[in-house]
Design a protein around this motif. Structure first.
Motif, PDB file in Angstrom:
ATOM      1  N   ALA A 261       0.805  -1.372  -0.096  1.00  0.00           N
ATOM      2  CA  ALA A 261      -0.001   0.011   0.127  1.00  0.00           C
ATOM      3  C   ALA A 261       0.799   1.284  -0.035  1.00  0.00           C
ATOM      4  O   ALA A 261       0.712   2.251  -0.550  1.00  0.00           O
ATOM      5  CB  ALA A 261      -0.756  -0.129   1.075  1.00  0.00           C
ATOM      6  N   LEU A 262       1.992   1.214   0.870  1.00  0.00           N
ATOM      7  CA  LEU A 262       2.727   2.397   0.763  1.00  0.00           C
ATOM      8  C   LEU A 262       3.534   2.586  -0.332  1.00  0.00           C
ATOM      9  O   LEU A 262       3.828   3.717  -0.960  1.00  0.00           O
ATOM     10  CB  LEU A 262       3.769   2.291   1.946  1.00  0.00           C
ATOM     11  N   ARG A 267       4.366   6.177  -4.909  1.00  0.00           N
ATOM     12  CA  ARG A 267       4.429   6.229  -6.365  1.00  0.00           C
ATOM     13  C   ARG A 267       3.609   7.566  -7.135  1.00  0.00           C
ATOM     14  O   ARG A 267       3.807   8.295  -7.841  1.00  0.00           O
ATOM     15  CB  ARG A 267       4.339   4.845  -7.115  1.00  0.00           C
ATOM     16  N   ALA A 268       2.219   7.421  -6.561  1.00  0.00           N
ATOM     17  CA  ALA A 268       1.384   8.267  -6.996  1.00  0.00           C
ATOM     18  C   ALA A 268       1.923   9.791  -6.198  1.00  0.00           C
ATOM     19  O   ALA A 268       1.645  10.871  -7.169  1.00  0.00           O
ATOM     20  CB  ALA A 268      -0.017   8.353  -6.308  1.00  0.00           C
ATOM     21  N   LEU A 269       2.445   9.847  -5.081  1.00  0.00           N
ATOM     22  CA  LEU A 269       2.819  11.133  -4.766  1.00  0.00           C
ATOM     23  C   LEU A 269       4.044  11.865  -5.466  1.00  0.00           C
ATOM     24  O   LEU A 269       4.171  13.041  -5.912  1.00  0.00           O
ATOM     25  CB  LEU A 269       3.225  11.071  -3.221  1.00  0.00           C
ATOM     26  N   LEU A 270       5.023  10.943  -5.780  1.00  0.00           N
ATOM     27  CA  LEU A 270       6.050  11.046  -6.551  1.00  0.00           C
ATOM     28  C   LEU A 270       5.785  11.611  -8.168  1.00  0.00           C
ATOM     29  O   LEU A 270       6.235  12.588  -8.554  1.00  0.00           O
ATOM     30  CB  LEU A 270       7.158  10.137  -6.567  1.00  0.00           C
ATOM     31  N   ASP A 271       4.935  10.906  -8.591  1.00  0.00           N
ATOM     32  CA  ASP A 271       4.380  11.206  -9.922  1.00  0.00           C
ATOM     33  C   ASP A 271       3.592  12.534  -9.949  1.00  0.00           C
ATOM     34  O   ASP A 271       4.033  13.542 -11.092  1.00  0.00           O
ATOM     35  CB  ASP A 271       3.549   9.942 -10.343  1.00  0.00           C
ATOM     36  N   ARG A 279      12.930   6.502  -8.023  1.00  0.00           N
ATOM     37  CA  ARG A 279      12.793   4.946  -7.741  1.00  0.00           C
ATOM     38  C   ARG A 279      12.461   4.774  -6.462  1.00  0.00           C
ATOM     39  O   ARG A 279      12.408   5.608  -5.251  1.00  0.00           O
ATOM     40  CB  ARG A 279      14.056   4.081  -7.840  1.00  0.00           C
ATOM     41  N   ILE A 280      11.707   3.631  -6.077  1.00  0.00           N
ATOM     42  CA  ILE A 280      11.070   3.237  -4.655  1.00  0.00           C
ATOM     43  C   ILE A 280      12.105   1.924  -4.198  1.00  0.00           C
ATOM     44  O   ILE A 280      12.089   0.946  -5.056  1.00  0.00           O
ATOM     45  CB  ILE A 280       9.762   3.104  -4.747  1.00  0.00           C
ATOM     46  N   ALA A 299       3.097  -4.254  -6.730  1.00  0.00           N
ATOM     47  CA  ALA A 299       3.602  -3.200  -6.042  1.00  0.00           C
ATOM     48  C   ALA A 299       4.830  -2.327  -6.908  1.00  0.00           C
ATOM     49  O   ALA A 299       5.763  -3.044  -7.497  1.00  0.00           O
ATOM     50  CB  ALA A 299       4.305  -3.615  -4.520  1.00  0.00           C
ATOM     51  N   PRO A 300       4.730  -1.133  -6.815  1.00  0.00           N
ATOM     52  CA  PRO A 300       5.639  -0.469  -7.868  1.00  0.00           C
ATOM     53  C   PRO A 300       6.796  -0.178  -6.898  1.00  0.00           C
ATOM     54  O   PRO A 300       7.406   0.859  -6.740  1.00  0.00           O
ATOM     55  CB  PRO A 300       4.804   0.783  -8.104  1.00  0.00           C
TER      56      PRO A 300
END
Length: 453
Positions: A261-262, A267-271, A279-280, A299-300
């Protein structure tokens, strides 16, 4: 601590008895794993290179003799026959990186009996531990499905040497880096690391910590974002990276919580911040089971950093391995104990396509299309060539993995291939068993050399 005295006491008492009885004829010992641990469809052969280093410098010094004497409560002169004993035998082994299965010898030692006996303990410690860790790491590589992995295990392993080995073994099976500075510099492995939660806590707020870190390091930067509130940490990291125009090659690291979930939310916040190229990295109690679940769940996560569970092979930290005498003075021998029967004589493993292996005798003709796996790597106590490279071992691992039946490298409920036994080895085993059983019935003398199978 001397490597010669890093042994079990009974190795010394047996060697002394052999010397007293004049039993210096060549003996062959086979090191193999009886059964694979639960949850394993294969093992990765590892630990050979350190084992050969040990054998090539093995020598019992005067200091070693005095240590043995103290342990045995005897006078040093009584153990004088051990002084200056060196290893001058032969080693045949499966090279590091090859995939192996239950019952297959990872290595065989042929040397005068006292020598071959004395090196047993050290060889077992090297080969068993490193094969167990390499096999665990290999399953993480499979689970990651092409995503990079980094070794973070040093602080959790059972000592610095084990941590060094974990870094080396991760590289052997495909890891892209390690946090272990000693391993990185000595082995030419890329070093990788971020920051600790204590670093964040030392500053008034996360953003101050990130900016200070960026001033000290040219980058690429990786910010640990879950010290307090993960979403807040991601936003702070995004602001710093945007202000400094440091996005490409940089990353954030998630180390706790619901990583699936995190990772999606991060990923959404960074985009949203225009940082699609940041990267994550995920860490925190990961192993092949957790990685498999995250990858299958979509999971991204771009990079997995694995530590404790891989560095100590947590679900299979040991191997049911043995180092057994299979031939002495030209006479094939075997053990008949219930559930621990061994096969006699020096052996060879013949590999056919699809990792369908045949366990046979050393000198027999390979089956059609099969390749012998055990190679002579030491003769006369000296290596036959330069030390093997991690690059070569990794190539062997990747080639064998491509040949492995899919069921063997499943993460959940793998099915290990079972080697078959050649007719020649079966026949010899039956003959040796009959000879030994006859000796049990009729008493001493029936095991003499003129009654071999």
């Amino acid at each position: 601590m001397s490597s010669a005295t890093t042994t079990d006491l009974y190795e010394v008492t047996m060697a002394m008895s052999y010397l007293r009885e004049g039993m210096r004829a060549p003996a062959t010992f086979s090191l193999f794993v009886r059964d694979l641990p639960p949850g394993r469809g294969f093992l990765v052969a590892a630990g050979l290179e350190p084992a050969l280093d040990y054998l090539s410098r093995f020598r019992i010094t005067s200091a070693d003799v005095h240590d043995f004497a103290r342990a045995l409560h005897r006078r040093p002169e009584e153990l004088a026959p051990l002084l200056d004993l060196r290893f001058d035998g032969e080693v045949r082994a499966i090279p590091e990186g090859r995939l192996v299965f239950a019952g297959e010898p990872l290595l065989e030692v042929t040397a005068p009996l006292p020598q071959a006996q004395l090196v047993e303990t050290y060889l077992l410690t090297q080969v068993c531990h490193q094969t167990a860790v390499a096999s665990k790491a290999a399953r993480c590589v499979i689970a990651a499905q092409g995503r990079p992995l980094v070794d973070f295990s040093l602080r959790r392993t059972h000592g610095p040497q084990a941590g060094f080995q974990a870094a080396r073994l991760g590289t052997l099976v495909g890891f892209s880096g390690t946090s272990n500075v000693a391993a990185a510099t000595q082995l030419g492995i890329p070093a990788s690391g971020t920051m600790a939660h204590s670093y964040i806590e030392a500053f008034a707020c996360e953003e101050d910590a990130f900016r200070a870190f960026a001033r000290a390091h040219p980058g690429p930067l990786t910010f640990l974002v879950d010290t307090y509130d993960t979403e807040g940490g991601v936003r702070a990291a995004a602001r710093v990276l945007t202000d400094l125009r440091r996005g490409p090659g940089c990353a954030i690291r998630l180390d706790s919580g619901d990583l699936d979930a995190l990772a999606h939310r991060s990923r959404a916040l960074l985009d949203e911040a225009g940082l699609e190229d940041v990267r994550i990295i995920a860490s925190g109690g990961l192993d092949e089971y957790a990685i498999d679940a995250l990858v299958r769940g979509g999971a991204p996560i771009d990079v997995f950093a694995v530590g404790t569970r891989v560095g100590v092979a947590t679900d299979a930290p040991y191997l049911d391995a043995a180092y057994k005498l299979v031939e002495y003075d030209g006479r094939p021998v075997m053990k008949l104990s219930s559930a621990k029967v061994t096969a006699p004589a020096p052996k060879q493993v013949f590999r056919r396509a699809g990792c369908t292996d045949v366990l046979g005798l050393r000198g027999e003709v390979p089956p059609s299309g099969a390749t012998p796996l055990l190679r002579t790597v030491m003769r006369g106590g000296c290596r036959k060539g330069p030390p093997d490279s991690l690059t070569a071992a990794r190539a062997r691992f990747e080639a064998d993995l491509a040949e492995m039946p899919p069921a063997a490298h499943r993460i959940q409920r793998p099915e290990a291939p079972v080697p078959t036994t050649s007719p020649q080895l079966k026949s010899l085993t039956v003959g040796v068993r009959r000879r030994l059983e006859a000796a049990i019935v009729t008493g001493p003398g029936t095991g003499a050399r003129d009654r071999r199978a």
